[in-house]
Design a protein around this motif. Sequence first.
Motif, PDB file in Angstrom:
ATOM      1  N   SER A   1      -2.162 -10.171   0.122  1.00  0.00           N
ATOM      2  CA  SER A   1      -1.740  -9.722  -1.198  1.00  0.00           C
ATOM      3  C   SER A   1      -0.468  -8.880  -1.110  1.00  0.00           C
ATOM      4  CB  SER A   1      -2.854  -8.911  -1.864  1.00  0.00           C
ATOM      5  OG  SER A   1      -3.928  -9.746  -2.256  1.00  0.00           O
ATOM      6  N   ALA A   2      -0.337  -8.104  -0.041  1.00  0.00           N
ATOM      7  CA  ALA A   2       0.882  -7.320   0.152  1.00  0.00           C
ATOM      8  C   ALA A   2       2.093  -8.221   0.355  1.00  0.00           C
ATOM      9  CB  ALA A   2       0.724  -6.380   1.346  1.00  0.00           C
ATOM     10  N   SER A   3       1.843  -9.429   0.887  1.00  0.00           N
ATOM     11  CA  SER A   3       2.918 -10.402   1.103  1.00  0.00           C
ATOM     12  C   SER A   3       3.040 -11.397  -0.045  1.00  0.00           C
ATOM     13  CB  SER A   3       2.664 -11.167   2.410  1.00  0.00           C
ATOM     14  OG  SER A   3       2.730 -10.310   3.526  1.00  0.00           O
ATOM     15  N   HIS A   4       2.274 -11.170  -1.116  1.00  0.00           N
ATOM     16  CA  HIS A   4       2.317 -12.011  -2.317  1.00  0.00           C
ATOM     17  C   HIS A   4       1.940 -13.464  -2.020  1.00  0.00           C
ATOM     18  CE1 HIS A   4       5.052  -9.185  -4.913  1.00  0.00           C
ATOM     19  NE2 HIS A   4       3.993  -8.577  -4.399  1.00  0.00           N
ATOM     20  N   ILE A   5       0.898 -13.621  -1.196  1.00  0.00           N
ATOM     21  CA  ILE A   5       0.372 -14.967  -0.922  1.00  0.00           C
ATOM     22  C   ILE A   5      -1.145 -14.895  -0.791  1.00  0.00           C
ATOM     23  CG2 ILE A   5       2.453 -15.822   0.218  1.00  0.00           C
ATOM     24  CD1 ILE A   5      -0.353 -15.214   2.511  1.00  0.00           C
TER      25      ILE A   5
ATOM     26  N   PHE B   1     -15.794   8.812   0.902  1.00  0.00           N
ATOM     27  CA  PHE B   1     -15.156   7.509   1.061  1.00  0.00           C
ATOM     28  C   PHE B   1     -14.446   7.195  -0.256  1.00  0.00           C
ATOM     29  CE2 PHE B   1     -18.737   7.777   3.867  1.00  0.00           C
ATOM     30  CZ  PHE B   1     -18.318   7.187   5.055  1.00  0.00           C
ATOM     31  N   ALA B   2     -13.134   7.188  -0.225  1.00  0.00           N
ATOM     32  CA  ALA B   2     -12.337   7.034  -1.442  1.00  0.00           C
ATOM     33  C   ALA B   2     -11.641   5.680  -1.469  1.00  0.00           C
ATOM     34  CB  ALA B   2     -11.296   8.146  -1.541  1.00  0.00           C
ATOM     35  N   VAL B   3     -11.440   5.157  -2.679  1.00  0.00           N
ATOM     36  CA  VAL B   3     -10.761   3.869  -2.854  1.00  0.00           C
ATOM     37  C   VAL B   3      -9.325   4.100  -3.299  1.00  0.00           C
ATOM     38  CG1 VAL B   3     -12.902   2.683  -3.432  1.00  0.00           C
ATOM     39  CG2 VAL B   3     -11.483   3.606  -5.269  1.00  0.00           C
ATOM     40  N   SER B   4      -8.484   3.140  -2.964  1.00  0.00           N
ATOM     41  CA  SER B   4      -7.104   3.167  -3.395  1.00  0.00           C
ATOM     42  C   SER B   4      -6.609   1.733  -3.495  1.00  0.00           C
ATOM     43  CB  SER B   4      -6.246   3.957  -2.398  1.00  0.00           C
ATOM     44  OG  SER B   4      -4.951   4.198  -2.925  1.00  0.00           O
ATOM     45  N   LEU B   5      -5.414   1.547  -4.012  1.00  0.00           N
ATOM     46  CA  LEU B   5      -4.843   0.211  -4.118  1.00  0.00           C
ATOM     47  C   LEU B   5      -4.506  -0.341  -2.735  1.00  0.00           C
ATOM     48  CD1 LEU B   5      -2.345   0.711  -7.089  1.00  0.00           C
ATOM     49  CD2 LEU B   5      -4.648  -0.265  -7.179  1.00  0.00           C
ATOM     50  N   TYR B   6      -4.437  -1.661  -2.642  1.00  0.00           N
ATOM     51  CA  TYR B   6      -3.908  -2.254  -1.425  1.00  0.00           C
ATOM     52  C   TYR B   6      -2.517  -1.668  -1.152  1.00  0.00           C
ATOM     53  CZ  TYR B   6      -7.324  -6.160  -1.739  1.00  0.00           C
ATOM     54  OH  TYR B   6      -8.451  -6.935  -1.781  1.00  0.00           O
ATOM     55  N   PRO B   7      -2.198  -1.347   0.100  1.00  0.00           N
ATOM     56  CA  PRO B   7      -0.857  -0.818   0.391  1.00  0.00           C
ATOM     57  C   PRO B   7       0.228  -1.880   0.249  1.00  0.00           C
ATOM     58  CG  PRO B   7      -2.130  -1.112   2.416  1.00  0.00           C
ATOM     59  CD  PRO B   7      -3.075  -1.373   1.283  1.00  0.00           C
TER      60      PRO B   7
ATOM     61  N   LYS C   1       5.601  -4.342  -4.911  1.00  0.00           N
ATOM     62  CA  LYS C   1       4.248  -3.802  -5.052  1.00  0.00           C
ATOM     63  C   LYS C   1       3.229  -4.841  -4.605  1.00  0.00           C
ATOM     64  CE  LYS C   1       4.840   0.316  -6.840  1.00  0.00           C
ATOM     65  NZ  LYS C   1       4.372   1.535  -6.127  1.00  0.00           N
ATOM     66  N   ALA C   2       2.238  -4.397  -3.848  1.00  0.00           N
ATOM     67  CA  ALA C   2       1.189  -5.323  -3.418  1.00  0.00           C
ATOM     68  C   ALA C   2       0.435  -5.842  -4.631  1.00  0.00           C
ATOM     69  CB  ALA C   2       0.220  -4.625  -2.468  1.00  0.00           C
ATOM     70  N   TRP C   3       0.206  -7.138  -4.655  1.00  0.00           N
ATOM     71  CA  TRP C   3      -0.680  -7.684  -5.672  1.00  0.00           C
ATOM     72  C   TRP C   3      -2.091  -7.191  -5.406  1.00  0.00           C
ATOM     73  CZ3 TRP C   3       1.345 -13.421  -5.428  1.00  0.00           C
ATOM     74  CH2 TRP C   3       2.539 -13.509  -6.173  1.00  0.00           C
ATOM     75  N   GLN C   4      -2.797  -6.888  -6.469  1.00  0.00           N
ATOM     76  CA  GLN C   4      -4.173  -6.424  -6.344  1.00  0.00           C
ATOM     77  C   GLN C   4      -5.133  -7.551  -6.720  1.00  0.00           C
ATOM     78  OE1 GLN C   4      -4.593  -3.319  -4.989  1.00  0.00           O
ATOM     79  NE2 GLN C   4      -2.345  -3.259  -4.928  1.00  0.00           N
ATOM     80  N   GLU C   5      -6.395  -7.390  -6.339  1.00  0.00           N
ATOM     81  CA  GLU C   5      -7.421  -8.392  -6.667  1.00  0.00           C
ATOM     82  C   GLU C   5      -7.864  -8.163  -8.112  1.00  0.00           C
ATOM     83  OE1 GLU C   5      -8.680 -10.902  -4.872  1.00  0.00           O
ATOM     84  OE2 GLU C   5      -7.611 -10.526  -2.996  1.00  0.00           O
TER      85      GLU C   5
ATOM     86  N   GLU D   1       3.161  -4.925 -12.574  1.00  0.00           N
ATOM     87  CA  GLU D   1       3.627  -5.388 -11.272  1.00  0.00           C
ATOM     88  C   GLU D   1       2.513  -5.595 -10.251  1.00  0.00           C
ATOM     89  OE1 GLU D   1       6.405  -2.460  -9.979  1.00  0.00           O
ATOM     90  OE2 GLU D   1       5.104  -0.792 -10.529  1.00  0.00           O
ATOM     91  N   TYR D   2       1.294  -5.193 -10.573  1.00  0.00           N
ATOM     92  CA  TYR D   2       0.182  -5.388  -9.650  1.00  0.00           C
ATOM     93  C   TYR D   2      -0.528  -6.721  -9.862  1.00  0.00           C
ATOM     94  CZ  TYR D   2       0.748  -0.329  -9.102  1.00  0.00           C
ATOM     95  OH  TYR D   2       1.255   0.926  -8.884  1.00  0.00           O
ATOM     96  N   VAL D   3      -0.265  -7.386 -10.962  1.00  0.00           N
ATOM     97  CA  VAL D   3      -0.997  -8.595 -11.330  1.00  0.00           C
ATOM     98  C   VAL D   3      -0.490  -9.787 -10.520  1.00  0.00           C
ATOM     99  CG1 VAL D   3      -1.514 -10.212 -13.187  1.00  0.00           C
ATOM    100  CG2 VAL D   3      -1.508  -7.752 -13.642  1.00  0.00           C
ATOM    101  N   PRO D   4      -1.367 -10.476  -9.795  1.00  0.00           N
ATOM    102  CA  PRO D   4      -0.931 -11.612  -8.970  1.00  0.00           C
ATOM    103  C   PRO D   4      -0.612 -12.835  -9.818  1.00  0.00           C
ATOM    104  CG  PRO D   4      -3.309 -11.391  -8.871  1.00  0.00           C
ATOM    105  CD  PRO D   4      -2.803 -10.215  -9.658  1.00  0.00           C
ATOM    106  N   SER D   5       0.174 -13.716  -9.260  1.00  0.00           N
ATOM    107  CA  SER D   5       0.605 -14.908  -9.993  1.00  0.00           C
ATOM    108  C   SER D   5      -0.564 -15.800 -10.372  1.00  0.00           C
ATOM    109  CB  SER D   5       1.602 -15.705  -9.141  1.00  0.00           C
ATOM    110  OG  SER D   5       1.015 -16.099  -7.906  1.00  0.00           O
ATOM    111  N   TRP D   6      -1.603 -15.831  -9.546  1.00  0.00           N
ATOM    112  CA  TRP D   6      -2.706 -16.767  -9.805  1.00  0.00           C
ATOM    113  C   TRP D   6      -3.577 -16.360 -10.994  1.00  0.00           C
ATOM    114  CZ3 TRP D   6      -2.175 -14.531  -4.844  1.00  0.00           C
ATOM    115  CH2 TRP D   6      -2.939 -13.399  -4.602  1.00  0.00           C
ATOM    116  N   LEU D   7      -3.386 -15.156 -11.519  1.00  0.00           N
ATOM    117  CA  LEU D   7      -4.176 -14.776 -12.692  1.00  0.00           C
ATOM    118  C   LEU D   7      -3.785 -15.608 -13.908  1.00  0.00           C
ATOM    119  CD1 LEU D   7      -6.409 -12.640 -13.246  1.00  0.00           C
ATOM    120  CD2 LEU D   7      -4.651 -11.294 -14.398  1.00  0.00           C
TER     121      LEU D   7
END
Length: 548
Positions: free
Chosen positions: A233-237, A318-324, A331-335, A469-475
């Motif tokens: 996702s960080a590489s947009h694939i 244990f904390a959550v954060s966005l993909y780096p 910006k990394a695409w997120q799930e 900018e976080y939304v991936p193309s496949w959405l």
Amino acid sequence: MNKWANMLSLAMAGALAMTGCTNSNIGTSESETPESGNTEEASEAMRFSVTLPSNGVDNPNSLVGEEWHKQMEAYMGKKVEIDYNYIPSSEYDEKVKLMIASDDLTDFFVTPLFYDTTEMAEQGQLLELSQYKELMPNYMNYLSKVKNGMARVTNADGEMYTFKETSTPRFPEDRGMLIQNTSAYRYDVFKANNIRIPETLDEFYEAAKKIKELYPEKYPVATRWNSLRSLFSASHIRDDIFWNGEKYVYGVMEEGYKDALLFANKLYSEQLLDPEYTIDTDDTLKRKALNGDNFMWLTQWFTTPAEYTRTANDGKIFAVSLYPDNPKYGKAWQEVANGNTPDLGWGAYAIRSKVKHAEELIKFIDHQYSDEMIRLITWGIEGTTYTIGEDGNPTFVDSLKNAEDPWLEGDKYGMRASRNHNPGLQMVNDARAFVDFAATDYTVFNGKYEEIPIEKSPFLTGLPMPENEYVPSWLSEPSIQLTKDESQQISEIMNPVKTFVTEEQAKFVSGKASFDDWPTFIEQIKRMGDVEKVLEIYNNAAQRALSK
């Protein structure tokens, strides 16, 4: 052990080669008759068998499970007898694939996750559902609210072989981003050692090295589902075929795939990535997390870190954060999942073709998509687990929402919004309940730490949708419909390719394969299967969909 369980054990022991085996305890095939009890009463009862995943709880006998059964009997106007075959969630996909291979199916079952049922349909194992549309008013009404709903549940020939899980909106249509996978960190360790929660891959690498210095015998980095998806996702694939915004491409052939594996190899070679990442299960990941063996997770389910925190109850956070991010790609695409409009979930549900009373079962299934069943399954029982607020919407009672662990408290009642229960046939839910019921998460977004349910995070709920900018193309990929022949061609080509890529991916990460040989790897893929043909099929289907 009942006859079905014995048969499954035999199948798993290697007796799949035997033929003529059927489920004989379900009472629904043409040749079966009631084995006991009053014959007249038995003939009036509705009987069918189901196979469902389980988290080890007693769904049928929970308070909500019993109420669901009672209301379904009232709706059907007769006694309903369901033969449940529950399989632990961690074993479900593997065991159901065995059932499919041996044609030892129950009347109704959840298909393995993302399973291609084309071959099952070709072999006549599944009931074709479109012929019963008039018996499915609730389901058809729901599909009408989903963007391209019918196109997403039928093939190019207009045939429908599965029901789909529902996914009702959690957020307004224009804002609020739902992410269901995240990266995660031992926030207490990071804070105590003045280490910044990473926002880029370089920061992730530097943080891992600092943790390694503090705990030289440990592997700082792990990942869930044996997956490097956050790096992709960080590489947009994706490491599969995906919609890149203009056309379908095969992510493995893209530059970003190699970049992702190079980063993973760097982590592995410096003993920062746990070498057991390819075999870790949910249970081993949890054990390692609670024992302090891992401190950073490339990928996690978004609510799991908070569960770890509550389980530990000893100061570990244990904390959550966005993909780096990989700045090379932005910006990394997120799930990101659609939480803004009515949608379809991941689950798919099928009826075996040999079912005796198909119309009766379809009527039963369709009622699951009614408003009253969705509310019961998700919210529970009015006055006991929820009340109706001044706005006319349900809200959970204070004793649940104010509990130290709302999900654990909710498990006493067994509604879908609690942690482990999934009563009924597991097909429906009202996603608003998950927001209302959400337990505290531990989040770090834009460098700010908050103890708040992730679905109430001001950062996420304030993001515009679907344009950010976080939304991936496949959405926004088109709703393609493949013919049986196209699906068959894709399976025949891609199945061996995917197996090969999975094996080689692990070798590149571990250093057993050299990146100097990358061109050879790509050529091997091309020789193994006609990926270009597969892409042509996908893109032709996309043009058909877009032309409509």
